[in-house]
Design an enzyme around this catalytic site. Structure first.
Site, short mmCIF file in Angstrom:
data_model
loop_
_atom_site.label_atom_id
_atom_site.label_comp_id
_atom_site.label_asym_id
_atom_site.label_seq_id
_atom_site.Cartn_x
_atom_site.Cartn_y
_atom_site.Cartn_z
N LEU A 158 48.10 39.43 30.77
CA LEU A 158 47.85 39.31 32.20
C LEU A 158 47.17 37.99 32.51
O LEU A 158 47.60 37.25 33.40
CB LEU A 158 46.97 40.47 32.67
CG LEU A 158 46.41 40.32 34.08
CD1 LEU A 158 47.52 40.30 35.11
CD2 LEU A 158 45.42 41.45 34.39
N ASN A 159 46.11 37.67 31.80
CA ASN A 159 45.36 36.45 32.10
C ASN A 159 46.17 35.20 31.72
O ASN A 159 46.08 34.17 32.39
CB ASN A 159 44.02 36.43 31.37
CG ASN A 159 43.13 37.60 31.78
OD1 ASN A 159 43.01 38.59 31.07
ND2 ASN A 159 42.54 37.50 32.95
N HIS A 187 50.36 44.18 36.47
CA HIS A 187 50.18 43.15 35.45
C HIS A 187 51.51 42.45 35.17
O HIS A 187 51.57 41.23 34.99
CB HIS A 187 49.65 43.76 34.14
CG HIS A 187 48.23 44.21 34.24
ND1 HIS A 187 47.50 44.59 33.15
CD2 HIS A 187 47.39 44.32 35.30
CE1 HIS A 187 46.27 44.93 33.53
NE2 HIS A 187 46.19 44.79 34.83
N TYR A 209 44.39 47.26 43.55
CA TYR A 209 45.41 46.57 42.77
C TYR A 209 46.45 45.88 43.65
O TYR A 209 47.02 44.87 43.28
CB TYR A 209 46.04 47.51 41.73
CG TYR A 209 45.15 47.58 40.51
CD1 TYR A 209 45.17 46.57 39.55
CD2 TYR A 209 44.21 48.59 40.37
CE1 TYR A 209 44.31 46.58 38.47
CE2 TYR A 209 43.34 48.61 39.29
CZ TYR A 209 43.40 47.60 38.34
OH TYR A 209 42.54 47.59 37.28
N ARG A 234 45.73 44.31 46.38
CA ARG A 234 45.07 43.04 46.70
C ARG A 234 45.31 42.04 45.57
O ARG A 234 45.60 40.88 45.78
CB ARG A 234 43.58 43.37 46.88
CG ARG A 234 42.53 42.34 46.78
CD ARG A 234 41.94 41.96 45.44
NE ARG A 234 41.93 42.88 44.36
CZ ARG A 234 41.58 42.55 43.13
NH1 ARG A 234 41.21 41.32 42.84
NH2 ARG A 234 41.59 43.43 42.16
N HIS A 259 46.73 53.49 37.12
CA HIS A 259 45.41 53.41 37.73
C HIS A 259 45.16 54.57 38.71
O HIS A 259 44.17 54.57 39.43
CB HIS A 259 45.23 52.06 38.43
CG HIS A 259 45.14 50.93 37.46
ND1 HIS A 259 44.07 50.76 36.62
CD2 HIS A 259 46.00 49.91 37.18
CE1 HIS A 259 44.26 49.69 35.86
NE2 HIS A 259 45.43 49.17 36.17
N ARG A 267 33.52 50.74 36.11
CA ARG A 267 33.77 49.46 35.44
C ARG A 267 32.91 48.42 36.13
O ARG A 267 32.69 48.51 37.35
CB ARG A 267 35.25 49.09 35.62
CG ARG A 267 35.64 47.78 35.01
CD ARG A 267 37.13 47.48 35.22
NE ARG A 267 37.45 46.20 34.61
CZ ARG A 267 38.63 45.61 34.65
NH1 ARG A 267 39.64 46.19 35.28
NH2 ARG A 267 38.83 44.44 34.07
N HIS A 280 36.04 63.77 43.07
CA HIS A 280 36.63 63.55 44.40
C HIS A 280 36.32 64.69 45.36
O HIS A 280 36.00 65.79 44.94
CB HIS A 280 38.15 63.37 44.25
CG HIS A 280 38.50 62.15 43.46
ND1 HIS A 280 38.61 62.18 42.09
CD2 HIS A 280 38.73 60.88 43.84
CE1 HIS A 280 38.90 60.96 41.65
NE2 HIS A 280 38.97 60.14 42.69
CA LIG Z 1 38.19 57.40 43.31
MG LIG Z 2 39.89 58.47 42.81
#
Ligand SMILES: [Ca+2]
Ligand SMILES: [Mg+2]
Ligand SMILES: [Ca+2]
Ligand SMILES: [Ca+2]
Ligand SMILES: [Mg+2]
Ligand SMILES: [Mg+2]
Ligand SMILES: [Mg+2]
Lengths: 735, 735
Positions: free
Chosen positions: B132-133, B186, B260, B262, B417, B442, B468
């Protein structure tokens, strides 16, 4: 309705309390040309007009703080005071009528009232649950009354004086001596209430009662109030002047702390203004070397970069110099002081003024752009009526918008709102708390939370030593949490030197909190030219006559990023102890230092912070969090890290606290996320000297030596450390 | 040094990627008259000049994200891209020289590089730990290279093409098919990297590889990446166009979520711009009904009042439309879209532009004050490449500066994700979270935290259902936390109707998260004319084929003020469970509802909030807090209240969520600290209809009826409730 009133010019006496006939004429001649004043006046008019539209509501007293009747009576006095001003400045009789009609309601009700049905106070009021609020009522209402006094027919003032005001004043004083005859911020309100109405009614006896207290009060010298404070002053004095003598230090520091000082300043200053108007021969603003004006300056300096007061002792966070009592304070200090242009910059931020001669002069100053910014400097504020009972040391750094402020507290107990927090400190960066003082445990005026009053946890946690960033011995609060003993003692200043802006130092000793143990804390703000901002050196030397356990907590905020020691986290959480506030801390983890240095980095408010601390291998590091034994969920669940030294006699804590980096969630970049230091290590620690080596990650080393017993700046010292000789002058060496 | 370059006008081909010879001339003719552009250019020049001063540094790759070599190579490509622009716009050869010299360093090093020594990625890069990078590097560097292509002697471009760029493109694609041939954000970067350099080198084969993917990849269809996502797309497609087809819905919603999206928007849009410049015949901006431009609009609508993206799925909080990829996105959407003046107001807040023709047009628009404010409206964004896989429903309210936003999620899984959060929601007031979505676990680019990568707790907590605000059955996450199953399913929209601004409704069903159980959630934003702002009605109907336990958490913030039921708080804290994320929750207290209604009030951000919920007497209310089993202190210690219904088959949750009051710490006044409601009660709940009575404290009552199986707005309904007949048209009745 809008007919203008002529009477006001006929009468020379009233108003003569806060507004005067003369100042009314001056203000009227300037209206429309003084923006801040005009604006405040307009807003006040809107508020009062809205209240008048709602009609008069004088309910039978019933509720606690936050409840309906409480809130309504508060609104009533606030509105009456404003209506009085509007009547004088705008000349519209509707404001006078509103006040008159409301006063007649109160005059009808007051004689019928027993003490308030809520029995929580040691000094219950009639309109409110405590005399304090009744005094608030009278302080504000006196001003309203003064504004319509000459407008009212004589029979009506005589009726009101006899039926409402004189009995009200007697109720607050002779009928409640345990409240009136005290040195305490609440009692100041009582004194002022009686004094203000005395001035309005030209009742010399009441004015003297206000100034000097009741001659005989028959109060038991052992009696205490709800907060556990003694009723009787140590010296047995009472009245307004006693309240001015004793809690204020010569520097203008108020021993209860800034939160209560902010509250107390209004009655002090408004009565001073009234006295100055009516009894200028008293020269009240010169009393005790002008302590009233100094007190305003002290209070403005006891704030963070946002203007929020440091929450020393019982202090609610968020209270700031934007509060209305500080608007009055700033305006009065400007007018009766030396017209300092720095005060104008605060007034400009407040964006409102007191609607009288003082506010007029501030508004004119602002109109003429005379303001200068109020730069808060490092300073010491002594405590004690003679300034010899310790104090508060503030170390500050400012570079453009970036600021740091360290506040170290080595005062006396601070009366009933004092905390057991000798040598504690808090640290701010740009108006944000980095290392916090918990403040009080109370939701002021939130009725659901104990009627808005103090919560149990204020005593069991917030006041306890473990709630503070200072050394606790054997899990017991300073002075065994005994108010009587604590009140007899204070810490001692050792050194306060901010002459070098790159090395500012404050140092104090506490010999009485733990008999047989001396605590000596030294905090230094070092502005190192290789670093982007100063770091803090924090040394606490402990000298004891026997082995003890010591805890030093740091109440940080935010999230833990890293540490360099091994620790365990438990599967279930237990409390850290069962008394002295420890019962309110969950133990979230612990580990042995097992090294000569420990580092702990956290992220808060998008900034990285690190504490680097010299340890013994057997020192324990404890992670804890507030919130245990809190059945009403009254406490904030804030974290702390505690450095624990066990079964040791003499010892020394030595730490570096640094703000070193930043995080951007938008750029996702961490700048300087690591500490600038590799370690701080103790080299020597004996009776006379303590010395340390500080190692930077860039390879540099500094030696710090502190003289422990002689703080004379002229004294020559000479010391051998590891075969090297150090010579210097004064209490410290750093190179 | 400052000699101007003539060559640029000789060559027609380069630059022709993002800048073009034509746009360079246009921009130059406007410089000095386009404030935002001029400002951005100056700032860019400062940055690049500072970097050039530091000298060229191309270290041997070694570190993880956040580490030294990682950060340096990131700086390198960013600086080169900017230097290229400066060379073109300012004509100073030093920028070209800087790029050339750095490229030569890379060309020397690249052929010698094995895969990166850090072995954490399923697709290790060479310069960075993941491809990716490396792709980021090539996307930016291609632009720099294009800017100096014509300036370089032909031998040098041939050398660089052969030694550095072609091998780099092959490395990212044919040598790493498991990375290149995917539908994943990615991989989009990989596709674009190859495509961009292909366009610069005029290498059609590379451009086609980028657009359509590798023909043969030999990837195991069961292979997964580090995040647990499948490598192979369901349809087996790959390449840029596939990445545009599949994750974007026709509304421009990107299935991975806004965080993601963005990140992905930059490669999508910058490559689209390049394609438009060089291959206008592709009409890339018209692809899929102009989805690229729609995606920018969708993304801007997926933000709170501060411009921060809703952290759906893995999303780091604080990321906002101020990020540089959104500057590009807004400028490109403005220029290649319909020049919407609303986009200019976002650009104005961003206060910078992309330094090309798109930024020029934005800067000119702003210079001419063409901007209109971007009012975020209530809207539904469908998910799924055909828009038939559920979606996100956003209900909004705005009155001057006061805003509310409710986001309900009923999408597909959202690739690797995605979170197990069917029918979850979050609620915002004025840019502050009221009921939060936890986001990811993270600390992006904070090296101390797992090298800046995802933390273990992202899987064990943040992705789990209990993290949630939605119903969890039998303490097990949706789809048993099985990614393969979750990926095959999506929730179903039932109703989205915001035609009445005073009664906005979103409703969706989830039939697959728990086989045998159907969840049907309906959320309504009701703007009642007697209340100062809207309240939320939150109904979740649960229909099951057997008895289950159900939990519905609300992740609030701040401090508990009051509740109207009895509860116990434990002396020691245990976890709420031992799996599915429950092992990360401390149980701080619990009580039986023991009533038909429960109220819970809290204070956050100086505002009072209340949840009023219909309960069965045996329902349990649990207070919990995140943070258990978190040995690295990775989690935030945020609180939640859980409404627990035990051993019940069909049931219905019915709650009112309201923001009703405020607190001022300066005025110490609590306004409207109490809920406006006395209760919400279920009247009927069967297969076809659910109906409720809502009782206001002012005595009013409202009846809400929901049709559970027919959402047709034209359908006529008739229902008897307690001997009263209700007739209405459409899926709901409220009166
Ligand atoms: Ca969440
Ligand atoms: Mg969530
Ligand atoms: Ca503050
Ligand atoms: Ca405190
Ligand atoms: Mg304290
Ligand atoms: Mg602040
Ligand atoms: Mg926000």
């Amino acid at each position: 309705k809008n007919e203008s009133i002529q009477k006001e010019n006929d009468v020379t006496q009233h108003p003569n309390l806060i507004l005067t006939s003369k100042s009314v004429l001056e203000i009227k001649s300037q209206l429309g040309t003084i923006p801040v004043f005009d604006q405040t006046l307009n807003k006040t008019k809107e508020e009062v007009d809205a209240a008048i539209k709602k009609g008069i509501d004088v309910p039978i007293p019933k509720d606690m703080a936050g409840g309906y009747t409480h809130t309504q009576h508060k609104k009533n006095y606030a509105t009456m005071q404003k209506a009085g001003v509007l009547f004088q400045l705008l000349g519209d009789e509707k404001y006078a009528i509103y006040i008159r009609d409301m006063l007649l309601e109160y005059a009808k009700m007051f004689p019928t009232l027993p003490r308030h049905p809520q029995k929580r106070s040691y000094a219950r009021g009639k309109i409110f649950w405590q005399c304090l609020n009744d005094s608030n009522w009278l302080v504000f209402t006196s001003q309203a009354y003064d504004c319509i006094y000459s407008w009212l027919p004589k029979e009506q003032t005589e009726y009101l004086n006899k039926t409402l005001f004189k009995p009200f004043a007697d109720f607050l004083s002779v009928e409640t001596p345990q409240y009136f005859n005290r040195v305490h911020n609440h009692s100041t309100w009582g004194n002022v209430a009686v004094g203000m109405i005395g001035l309005v009614m030209d009742d010399e006896e009441l004015v003297n009662r206000a100034l000097y207290g009741l001659e005989n009060d028959n109060i038991d010298p052992k009696a205490k109030d709800n907060d556990g404070g003694f009723i009787k002053d140590k010296a047995g004095k009472a009245g307004f002047l006693a309240n001015l003598d004793s809690p204020f230090s010569p520097d203008g520091f108020y021993t209860e702390g800034p939160y209560y000082q902010r509250y107390a300043m209004y009655p002090f200053l408004i009565f001073a203004e009234a006295l100055q108007n009516k009894k200028p021969e008293l020269k009240i603003f010169e009393y005790k070397n002008g302590v009233l004006i100094k007190a305003v300056d002290a209070l403005l300096n006891l704030t963070d970069a946002d203007g929020e007061f440091f929450p020393l002792n019982d202090g609610q966070k968020g209270m700031s110099y934007y509060t209305s009592s500080l608007v009055s304070a700033v305006d009065i200090a400007y007018y009766y002081g030396t017209k300092k242009p720095e005060l104008l910059s605060i007034a400009k931020k407040q964006n409102k003024v007191q609607l009288d001669a003082t506010g007029l002069s501030v508004a004119i100053g602002l109109r003429e752009h005379k303001e200068k910014s109020f730069i808060k400097k490092s300073m010491e504020l002594t405590d004690g009526s003679r300034g010899d009972e310790g104090g508060v040391g503030i170390l500050r750094y400012q570079k453009e918008e970036e600021t740091l402020a360290l506040v170290m507290k080595y005062t006396g107990q601070g009366l009933s709102h004092g905390h057991y927090d000798k040598l504690s400190f808090s640290l701010y960066e740009n108006g944000n708390e980095v290392i916090q003082d918990y403040g009080l445990s109370r939701f002021v005026n939130v009725e659901q939370k104990n009627g808005g009053g103090y919560l149990k946890e204020n005593k069991t946690f917030a006041k306890q030593t473990i709630a503070h960033n200072t050394v606790i011995q054997n899990e017991t609060s300073h002075f065994k949490n005994n108010y009587a003993i604590a009140s007899k003692n204070h810490s001692e200043k050792y050194l306060f030197d901010v002459s070098n802006p790159d090395f500012q130092i404050v140092s104090a000793k506490e010999k009485n909190a733990y008999p047989g143990t001396e605590l000596h804390r030294t905090m230094i703000m070092v502005n190192d030219d290789k670093l982007s901002k100063p770091f803090i050196i924090d040394i606490t030397k402990v000298t004891a006559d026997k082995k003890n356990n010591y805890d030093l907590p740091y109440y940080y905020f935010g999230q833990i990023i890293s540490m360099n020691f091994k620790y365990q986290t438990p599967k279930t959480l237990s409390t850290l102890g069962d008394k002295s506030g420890y019962q309110h801390l969950w133990k979230e983890g612990a580990g042995m230092a097992n090294a000569e240095n420990v580092q702990f980095t956290w992220l808060d408010n998008k900034r990285f912070y690190t504490i680097t601390t010299a340890t013994n291998k057997e020192d324990e590091i404890v992670f804890a969090r507030i919130g245990a034994n809190d059945p009403e969920f009254n406490l904030r669940k804030d974290p702390t890290i505690i450095i624990r030294k066990k079964q040791i006699k003499n010892t020394i804590y030595a730490s570096i606290i640094e703000s070193h980096g930043s995080y951007s969630a938008v750029k996702e970049v961490a700048k300087n996320a690591y500490s600038n230091f590799s370690k701080i290590e103790k080299i020597i620690d004996d009776v006379n000297y303590s010395s340390f080596k500080i190692k930077f990650k860039d390879g540099r080393e500094k030696i710090l030596i502190l003289s422990n017993t002689d703080s004379n700046p002229k004294k020559e010292h000479s010391l051998n450390i590891n075969h090297k000789k150090y010579n210097w002058v004064g209490a410290y060496y750093y190179k």
